[in-house]
Scaffold this motif. Structure first.
Motif, PDB file in Angstrom:
ATOM      1  N   GLN A 114       0.817  -1.214   0.000  1.00 25.72           N
ATOM      2  CA  GLN A 114       0.000   0.000   0.000  1.00 25.72           C
ATOM      3  C   GLN A 114       0.847   1.259   0.000  1.00 25.72           C
ATOM      4  O   GLN A 114       0.412   2.300  -0.493  1.00 25.72           O
ATOM      5  CB  GLN A 114      -0.900   0.019   1.249  1.00 25.72           C
ATOM      6  N   ASP A 115       2.022   1.165   0.601  1.00 27.05           N
ATOM      7  CA  ASP A 115       2.834   2.367   0.848  1.00 27.05           C
ATOM      8  C   ASP A 115       4.213   2.150   0.220  1.00 27.05           C
ATOM      9  O   ASP A 115       5.024   1.367   0.714  1.00 27.05           O
ATOM     10  CB  ASP A 115       2.949   2.576   2.354  1.00 27.05           C
ATOM     11  N   LYS A 116       4.457   2.861  -0.878  1.00 21.83           N
ATOM     12  CA  LYS A 116       5.691   2.634  -1.636  1.00 21.83           C
ATOM     13  C   LYS A 116       6.933   3.073  -0.853  1.00 21.83           C
ATOM     14  O   LYS A 116       8.027   2.560  -1.100  1.00 21.83           O
ATOM     15  CB  LYS A 116       5.626   3.363  -2.981  1.00 21.83           C
ATOM     16  N   ILE A 154      11.719  10.126 -11.214  1.00 22.64           N
ATOM     17  CA  ILE A 154      10.349   9.603 -11.160  1.00 22.64           C
ATOM     18  C   ILE A 154       9.744  10.035  -9.822  1.00 22.64           C
ATOM     19  O   ILE A 154      10.326   9.786  -8.766  1.00 22.64           O
ATOM     20  CB  ILE A 154      10.338   8.067 -11.261  1.00 22.64           C
ATOM     21  N   ALA A 155       8.601  10.698  -9.901  1.00 23.52           N
ATOM     22  CA  ALA A 155       7.895  11.126  -8.681  1.00 23.52           C
ATOM     23  C   ALA A 155       6.600  10.317  -8.572  1.00 23.52           C
ATOM     24  O   ALA A 155       5.829  10.226  -9.533  1.00 23.52           O
ATOM     25  CB  ALA A 155       7.589  12.613  -8.743  1.00 23.52           C
ATOM     26  N   LYS A 156       6.414   9.718  -7.402  1.00 26.78           N
ATOM     27  CA  LYS A 156       5.245   8.842  -7.213  1.00 26.78           C
ATOM     28  C   LYS A 156       4.482   9.229  -5.955  1.00 26.78           C
ATOM     29  O   LYS A 156       5.087   9.497  -4.915  1.00 26.78           O
ATOM     30  CB  LYS A 156       5.692   7.382  -7.046  1.00 26.78           C
ATOM     31  N   ALA A 157       3.169   9.231  -6.062  1.00 28.88           N
ATOM     32  CA  ALA A 157       2.352   9.258  -4.845  1.00 28.88           C
ATOM     33  C   ALA A 157       2.605   7.939  -4.118  1.00 28.88           C
ATOM     34  O   ALA A 157       2.520   6.875  -4.734  1.00 28.88           O
ATOM     35  CB  ALA A 157       0.877   9.394  -5.202  1.00 28.88           C
ATOM     36  N   PRO A 158       2.938   7.969  -2.839  1.00 29.07           N
ATOM     37  CA  PRO A 158       3.250   6.707  -2.149  1.00 29.07           C
ATOM     38  C   PRO A 158       2.088   5.728  -2.113  1.00 29.07           C
ATOM     39  O   PRO A 158       2.294   4.521  -2.014  1.00 29.07           O
ATOM     40  CB  PRO A 158       3.637   7.151  -0.732  1.00 29.07           C
ATOM     41  N   ARG A 159       0.873   6.242  -2.184  1.00 29.72           N
ATOM     42  CA  ARG A 159      -0.308   5.380  -2.049  1.00 29.72           C
ATOM     43  C   ARG A 159      -1.277   5.599  -3.204  1.00 29.72           C
ATOM     44  O   ARG A 159      -1.408   6.703  -3.712  1.00 29.72           O
ATOM     45  CB  ARG A 159      -1.061   5.707  -0.758  1.00 29.72           C
ATOM     46  N   ASP A 163      -1.345   1.378 -12.785  1.00 24.71           N
ATOM     47  CA  ASP A 163      -1.335   1.549 -14.233  1.00 24.71           C
ATOM     48  C   ASP A 163      -0.825   2.928 -14.641  1.00 24.71           C
ATOM     49  O   ASP A 163      -1.353   3.580 -15.552  1.00 24.71           O
ATOM     50  CB  ASP A 163      -2.747   1.352 -14.816  1.00 24.71           C
ATOM     51  N   GLY A 164       0.228   3.427 -13.968  1.00 27.31           N
ATOM     52  CA  GLY A 164       0.833   4.702 -14.357  1.00 27.31           C
ATOM     53  C   GLY A 164       0.174   5.910 -13.711  1.00 27.31           C
ATOM     54  O   GLY A 164       0.687   7.031 -13.818  1.00 27.31           O
ATOM     55  N   LYS A 165      -0.972   5.682 -13.066  1.00 27.86           N
ATOM     56  CA  LYS A 165      -1.627   6.801 -12.376  1.00 27.86           C
ATOM     57  C   LYS A 165      -0.850   7.109 -11.094  1.00 27.86           C
ATOM     58  O   LYS A 165      -0.362   6.205 -10.421  1.00 27.86           O
ATOM     59  CB  LYS A 165      -3.076   6.470 -12.062  1.00 27.86           C
ATOM     60  N   GLY A 166      -0.733   8.413 -10.754  1.00 28.59           N
ATOM     61  CA  GLY A 166       0.015   8.789  -9.560  1.00 28.59           C
ATOM     62  C   GLY A 166       1.516   8.770  -9.766  1.00 28.59           C
ATOM     63  O   GLY A 166       2.276   8.828  -8.805  1.00 28.59           O
ATOM     64  N   VAL A 167       1.949   8.691 -11.022  1.00 32.14           N
ATOM     65  CA  VAL A 167       3.370   8.676 -11.342  1.00 32.14           C
ATOM     66  C   VAL A 167       3.667   9.769 -12.360  1.00 32.14           C
ATOM     67  O   VAL A 167       2.934   9.927 -13.336  1.00 32.14           O
ATOM     68  CB  VAL A 167       3.804   7.300 -11.919  1.00 32.14           C
ATOM     69  N   VAL A 168       4.732  10.528 -12.099  1.00 27.23           N
ATOM     70  CA  VAL A 168       5.125  11.624 -12.995  1.00 27.23           C
ATOM     71  C   VAL A 168       6.617  11.495 -13.295  1.00 27.23           C
ATOM     72  O   VAL A 168       7.401  11.182 -12.398  1.00 27.23           O
ATOM     73  CB  VAL A 168       4.861  12.992 -12.318  1.00 27.23           C
ATOM     74  N   VAL A 169       6.981  11.708 -14.560  1.00 25.95           N
ATOM     75  CA  VAL A 169       8.396  11.848 -14.907  1.00 25.95           C
ATOM     76  C   VAL A 169       8.730  13.328 -14.766  1.00 25.95           C
ATOM     77  O   VAL A 169       8.283  14.150 -15.572  1.00 25.95           O
ATOM     78  CB  VAL A 169       8.677  11.355 -16.342  1.00 25.95           C
ATOM     79  N   GLY A 183       0.646  15.666  -0.631  1.00 28.32           N
ATOM     80  CA  GLY A 183       1.302  14.987   0.492  1.00 28.32           C
ATOM     81  C   GLY A 183       2.721  14.602   0.133  1.00 28.32           C
ATOM     82  O   GLY A 183       3.255  15.039  -0.890  1.00 28.32           O
ATOM     83  N   PRO A 184       3.348  13.784   0.963  1.00 24.00           N
ATOM     84  CA  PRO A 184       4.723  13.363   0.702  1.00 24.00           C
ATOM     85  C   PRO A 184       4.818  12.650  -0.641  1.00 24.00           C
ATOM     86  O   PRO A 184       3.843  12.043  -1.111  1.00 24.00           O
ATOM     87  CB  PRO A 184       5.025  12.403   1.853  1.00 24.00           C
ATOM     88  N   VAL A 185       5.978  12.722  -1.246  1.00 24.60           N
ATOM     89  CA  VAL A 185       6.197  12.141  -2.567  1.00 24.60           C
ATOM     90  C   VAL A 185       7.433  11.247  -2.492  1.00 24.60           C
ATOM     91  O   VAL A 185       8.422  11.564  -1.836  1.00 24.60           O
ATOM     92  CB  VAL A 185       6.388  13.254  -3.626  1.00 24.60           C
TER      93      VAL A 185
END
Lengths: 390, 390
Positions: A114-116, A154-159, A163-169, A183-185
């Motif tokens: 759940q929490d990257k 790569i910036a990701k929402a931890p939760r 399918d690529g959602k919540g992920v930004v290059v 929130g935290p990234v």
């Protein structure tokens, strides 16, 4: 009546257990056939009356997986509870545990899916290779990390992403601003890799584990489009390293049920872990037709602490291609065409309405030559999607 | 609530059809997984709320297959209607046809599966080898037939028998008296044969047909206990003759869906037809794990006039052993043991209560050596039955 009350699970005779799945998506749906064959009763807590799994499971009450009362009421009828997705909140999981529900995987394991940030921390502690990463809360920290590892990052929402959602290059701190506002990234270096791999395995509460061969996964725009099992021309030493890493993660994190570990193959000899999932996973759909024991049967066996089935491939190579939604809602005629064109293609559909880019099904095809099989699987998937017409 | 109203079928999006099956036994149950994978909606008219198939199908109204109103009401929601058994009466079938229901197989074909005298007559007209036979109504005719072909003779109720029920080995006219009291009797010579074979195939309304390899079946007390696919050491010429006979019967009788033809292998070169069934059949259970397309998926494809899937075996040999009910109602612990002992055994259970001799499931195991596979399949089936304990 079109919206009947959902029944309680109808237990089969002889003391066979009821497996409850929270979430009614295609992963729960694909457990239905194996559950019936194993003589098990399946129950699904679905978010809608016509959810993918609710269409094919007799006991499928509609309820919100974030609502404690709904989930507790559902779990009261189940001998074991497992999950179609990672999105059940911690307080709901805690309430289930307090009420005596048997959760597989347990919340203590599930937190790493759940929490990257928790996952990156724990996998790092195990000494298993990961990209360089940092958990940040400010643009200044993003700038600092980018200066250290090189842009882009790569910036990701931890939760909550998939399918690529919540992920930004992110090519600059500004690109991560929207994620930071929420929130935290989690920042990760952008790994240069040859290809993507995945290792899928199942582990039972008593510690038995069984791994399928390491597969190659192909992603387009962050969505898995193809899986080749086993990964062609994979160095046996790398295959062993990757499998060993998967088994260690499962054991050390206390995973039960199916675990998927997605990885980057850096140079044919080294890997880093990309993502984890603690449930049946797209990278294992090939196993439904290409292995003695498919991932959905194995997940059911694992969460019930039944002895695991053989993960041996039943063909030299199996290729899976995802069917994504195209522009046309009507896919039945294309599906007929695909069946006529290639009688060996196994078509799996999820009963989901077509939306562009949405996963609505997949095809598997088994044989000897990965290149030829890939062409056949892609053709079938693309034809049903409607992006080719011959 | 324990006895909910059964819902109408919940159609999946995109115009996918609803297949209705009259009868809720294990054959209907084993269609559930393939129907879900194909994106089809399955509905079952079951004789009880907890019938084998009703446990695992969302739309499973309870109704009597001999009651015209129940069957018509059920069929009104279905795009095609097919059958779990042969026991729907002719007047009910006629009412369904008159109401516009699409029946697969059609009553004109189904009559040959329902009436063994009609079958013998028609197969004889086709010049396909059969035992010598006669339809009789009196003890004097029995005596005459026995004098002609030699005692004992086989006496069968033309309708309603299965698994050896309705069949008598008559050593004198008196042995057929009970059957004669109930109506006309089919007499057949008692064929001396080397072994029993079956050919299974599917045929679609547009005439496409696909046959699985000819299998050997082993019967004990009139109940099939084991199937070896393909039949070991079968002469290719006999295999071709048998397959050709099956395809001719399917075409000439207008069969749609799965057809099973059971045969006697007289001497390794010649055969006679024993029985027909127009539905998935015990002799095809091996195909669930041993062929690219299993018989339940193929039956669904055939009755919908979808292109048929490949019947190619996915392993050199697959052996199926039936699990019969033993003395113990609780089989879960034996099932666990079997899974632990042999991770390659595929266990299929039907959700049926245990009664001695009742078919409650089967196992499949695939590999290379029919003798070794047979021993493994038998061990697993016998262990679950409880007749061995190690």
């Amino acid at each position: 009546m079109d919206r009947p009350a959902s029944p309680r699970p109808l237990r089969s005779p002889g003391g066979f257990p009821v497996v409850g799945i929270i979430g009614g998506g295609q992963l729960a749906r694909m457990c239905a056939g194996p559950a019936a064959e194993l003589g098990l009763t399946l129950a699904v807590l679905a978010d809608a009356h016509d959810a993918s799994a609710a269409q094919v499971v007799r006991c499928a009450p509609v309820g919100d997986h974030t609502d404690v009362e709904s989930v507790l009421s559902f779990a009261a009828d189940c001998d074991v509870v497992t999950f179609d997705h990672e999105h059940v909140p911690a307080d709901v999981l805690a309430a289930l545990e307090a009420a005596g529900a048997i959760l597989q995987p347990a919340p203590a394991a599930l937190t790493y899916a759940q929490d990257k940030v928790a996952m990156r921390t724990r996998v790092g502690e195990l000494g298993i290779p990961s990209p360089r990463w940092r958990a940040v809360t400010s643009a200044a920290q993003v700038a600092d990390f980018g200066a250290q590892v090189g842009w882009p990052v790569i910036a990701k929402a931890p939760r909550g992403g998939y399918d690529g959602k919540g992920v930004v290059v992110a090519r600059s701190p500004e690109d991560a601003a929207a994620l930071l506002a929420a929130g935290p990234v989690l920042l990760e270096e952008k790994v240069v890799f040859q290809r993507e791999l995945a290792v899928l395995l199942a582990r039972s509460p008593s510690g038995q584990a069984a791994a399928w061969p390491v597969v190659e996964t192909v992603q387009e725009d962050g969505i898995c489009t193809e899986v080749i099992a086993p990964a062609p021309d994979l160095d046996p030493h790398l295959a062993a390293l990757v499998t060993h890493a998967g088994l260690r993660i499962a054991g050390e994190l206390g995973v039960t049920g199916v675990l998927a570990v997605e990885l980057f193959d850096i140079d044919g000899e080294h890997f880093v872990v990309n993502e984890l999932a603690m449930r049946p996973h797209n990278s294992g759909h090939w196993s439904m037709d290409g292995a003695v024991t498919g991932q959905f049967e194995q997940h059911l066996r694992a969460v019930l602490d039944l002895p695991l089935g053989s993960p041996r491939p039943s063909a030299p190579v199996t290729v899976m291609a995802n069917i994504l939604g195209g522009e046309h809602e009507e896919v039945y005629s294309a599906y007929r065409h695909v069946m006529a064109r290639d009688p060996e293609v196994k078509v799996h559909l999820y009963g989901k309405g077509v939306r562009p880019g949405r996963k609505i099904g997949h095809v598997n095809v088994s044989g000897d030559d990965p290149v030829a099989l890939s062409a056949r699987a892609r053709h079938a998937a693309d034809f049903i999607r409607g992006v080719i017409d011959e």
